[in-house]
Write an enzyme that holds these catalytic residues in place. Structure first.
Site, PDB file in Angstrom:
ATOM      1  N   GLU A 151      33.676  39.649  46.867  1.00 29.18           N
ATOM      2  CA  GLU A 151      35.005  39.520  47.496  1.00 29.18           C
ATOM      3  C   GLU A 151      35.456  40.874  48.048  1.00 29.18           C
ATOM      4  O   GLU A 151      35.988  40.951  49.160  1.00 29.18           O
ATOM      5  CB  GLU A 151      36.018  39.005  46.462  1.00 29.18           C
ATOM      6  CG  GLU A 151      35.774  37.552  46.085  1.00 29.18           C
ATOM      7  CD  GLU A 151      36.628  37.057  44.942  1.00 29.18           C
ATOM      8  OE1 GLU A 151      36.694  35.836  44.772  1.00 29.18           O
ATOM      9  OE2 GLU A 151      37.215  37.864  44.219  1.00 29.18           O
TER      10      GLU A 151
ATOM     11  N   LYS B 206      41.814  40.389  40.866  1.00 30.03           N
ATOM     12  CA  LYS B 206      40.944  39.312  41.299  1.00 30.03           C
ATOM     13  C   LYS B 206      39.685  39.307  40.420  1.00 30.03           C
ATOM     14  O   LYS B 206      39.378  40.289  39.763  1.00 30.03           O
ATOM     15  CB  LYS B 206      40.544  39.487  42.770  1.00 30.03           C
ATOM     16  CG  LYS B 206      41.705  39.290  43.717  1.00 30.03           C
ATOM     17  CD  LYS B 206      41.309  39.377  45.179  1.00 30.03           C
ATOM     18  CE  LYS B 206      40.068  38.620  45.531  1.00 30.03           C
ATOM     19  NZ  LYS B 206      40.109  37.205  45.116  1.00 30.03           N
TER      20      LYS B 206
ATOM     21  N   GLY C 123      42.053  34.029  47.415  1.00 26.92           N
ATOM     22  CA  GLY C 123      43.105  33.867  46.413  1.00 26.92           C
ATOM     23  C   GLY C 123      43.261  35.130  45.589  1.00 26.92           C
ATOM     24  O   GLY C 123      42.673  36.180  45.880  1.00 26.92           O
ATOM     25  N   ALA C 124      44.058  35.029  44.529  1.00 28.62           N
ATOM     26  CA  ALA C 124      44.265  36.165  43.621  1.00 28.62           C
ATOM     27  C   ALA C 124      44.689  35.636  42.263  1.00 28.62           C
ATOM     28  O   ALA C 124      45.217  34.528  42.148  1.00 28.62           O
ATOM     29  CB  ALA C 124      45.339  37.095  44.159  1.00 28.62           C
TER      30      ALA C 124
ATOM     31  N   LYS D 192      51.537  33.514  40.732  1.00 30.16           N
ATOM     32  CA  LYS D 192      50.663  34.705  40.768  1.00 30.16           C
ATOM     33  C   LYS D 192      51.425  35.991  41.131  1.00 30.16           C
ATOM     34  O   LYS D 192      50.882  37.083  41.011  1.00 30.16           O
ATOM     35  CB  LYS D 192      49.540  34.508  41.801  1.00 30.16           C
ATOM     36  CG  LYS D 192      48.731  33.216  41.639  1.00 30.16           C
ATOM     37  CD  LYS D 192      47.804  33.285  40.467  1.00 30.16           C
ATOM     38  CE  LYS D 192      46.909  32.076  40.298  1.00 30.16           C
ATOM     39  NZ  LYS D 192      45.858  31.931  41.246  1.00 30.16           N
TER      40      LYS D 192
ATOM     41  N   THR E 122      41.969  27.794  45.025  1.00 29.95           N
ATOM     42  CA  THR E 122      42.867  27.835  46.193  1.00 29.95           C
ATOM     43  C   THR E 122      42.041  27.925  47.476  1.00 29.95           C
ATOM     44  O   THR E 122      42.330  27.250  48.467  1.00 29.95           O
ATOM     45  CB  THR E 122      43.847  29.023  46.084  1.00 29.95           C
ATOM     46  OG1 THR E 122      44.340  29.098  44.745  1.00 29.95           O
ATOM     47  CG2 THR E 122      45.011  28.868  47.039  1.00 29.95           C
TER      48      THR E 122
HETATM   49  C1  5RP Z   1      37.554  34.650  42.144  1.00 37.02           C
HETATM   50  C2  5RP Z   1      38.917  35.132  42.462  1.00 37.02           C
HETATM   51  C3  5RP Z   1      39.941  34.111  42.812  1.00 37.02           C
HETATM   52  O1  5RP Z   1      40.464  34.393  44.056  1.00 37.02           O
HETATM   53  C4  5RP Z   1      41.023  34.127  41.770  1.00 37.02           C
HETATM   54  O2  5RP Z   1      40.434  33.978  40.480  1.00 37.02           O
HETATM   55  C5  5RP Z   1      42.063  33.027  42.006  1.00 37.02           C
HETATM   56  O3  5RP Z   1      41.454  31.802  41.792  1.00 37.02           O
HETATM   57  P1  5RP Z   1      42.230  30.432  41.936  1.00 37.02           P
HETATM   58  O4  5RP Z   1      42.514  30.240  43.375  1.00 37.02           O
HETATM   59  O5  5RP Z   1      41.263  29.412  41.368  1.00 37.02           O
HETATM   60  O6  5RP Z   1      43.492  30.512  41.113  1.00 37.02           O
HETATM   61  O7  5RP Z   1      39.220  36.298  42.464  1.00 37.02           O
HETATM   62  O8  5RP Z   1      36.710  35.689  41.718  1.00 37.02           O
END
Ligand code: 5RP
Length: 230
Positions: A103, A94, A82-83, A121, A31
């Site tokens: 992060e 995360k 993102g999360a 999410k 994301t």
């Molecule tokens: C990376 C993270 C990302 O923000 C989380 O895994 C979400 O990833 P994506 O946007 O690919 O769904 O915490 O360590």
């Protein structure tokens, strides 16, 4: 709309939170990659970025954005990330991309955390997504036993047949089977176990606002005041 399109939608929407002339905190993941693509359109209006991973640093540099060392910057106006899961109060899981420690450092340095995610999410209670925990390798077995005592099952994250090594040279445990009803207390507890570098529950550094990608557009969740951050 596909999940990828929803991510693109919120990546674009996050631009409105970027403060012109300032340095922006940038997270990690698919994301955030959409956000970085969108940021390219205003790259001459930001001073630069503090990045939470080697992967995001490379992407930022590729579009001509200067990346600052976190130590050379005081406070950031905003951090965009993102999360893997987020609740209505802005507490998150995360670390799906193994970048949780950096992060959390950049989030702690920022006045505002803007979470960008597709609507899948959003959860009521954190824990269906296995909680990533960055650990010092010699403590792995002991930490896994501590999670087992809580009802969790910890597995070392693997890559190409060997334990995945983070940007910080450590390993990741993914812990399934937990229901995290008290994210603040859970984060505080696990973070003080010897050998834990960072637990991937972000309750002390929760989101201020979450931009959720839905089929009908971007839904903005104001998490400020919706549950105390310490
Ligand atoms: C990376 C993270 C990302 O923000 C989380 O895994 C979400 O990833 P994506 O946007 O690919 O769904 O915490 O360590």
């Amino acid at each position: 709309m596909t999940q990828d399109e929803l991510k693109g939608l919120v990546g674009q929407a996050a631009l409105q939170y970027v403060v012109p002339g300032e340095i922006v905190g940038v997270g990690t993941g698919s994301t955030v990659n959409k956000f970085i693509e969108a940021l390219a359109t205003m790259k001459d209006r930001v001073r630069g970025a503090v990045s939470s991973s080697v992967a995001s640093t490379e992407r930022l540099r590729a579009i001509g954005i200067r990346v600052f060392d976190a130590n050379d910057v005081d406070e950031l106006a905003v951090y965009i990330d993102g999360a893997d899961e987020i609740d209505a109060q802005g507490h998150m899981i995360k670390g799906g991309g193994a970048a949780l420690t950096r992060e959390k450092i950049v989030a702690a340095q920022s006045r505002r955390f803007v979470c960008i995610a597709d609507e899948s999410k959003l959860v009521k209670v954190l824990g269906a997504f296995p909680v990533p925990v960055e650990v010092i390798p010699m403590a792995t077995a002991r930490i896994a036993r501590q999670f087992a005592a809580m009802g969790g099952k910890a597995q070392v994250r693997m890559k190409d047949g060997a334990p995945l090594v983070t940007d910080n040279g450590q390993h990741i445990l993914d812990v399934s089977g937990l229901q995290i009803a008290q994210p603040l207390a859970f984060e505080s507890e696990v973070n003080q176990w010897p050998g834990v570098v960072t637990v991937g529950v972000f309750a002390h550094q929760k989101a201020s606002v979450c931009l959720l990608g839905t089929a009908s557009g971007v839904r903005t969740l104001d998490c400020q005041g919706a549950g105390a951050a310490a």
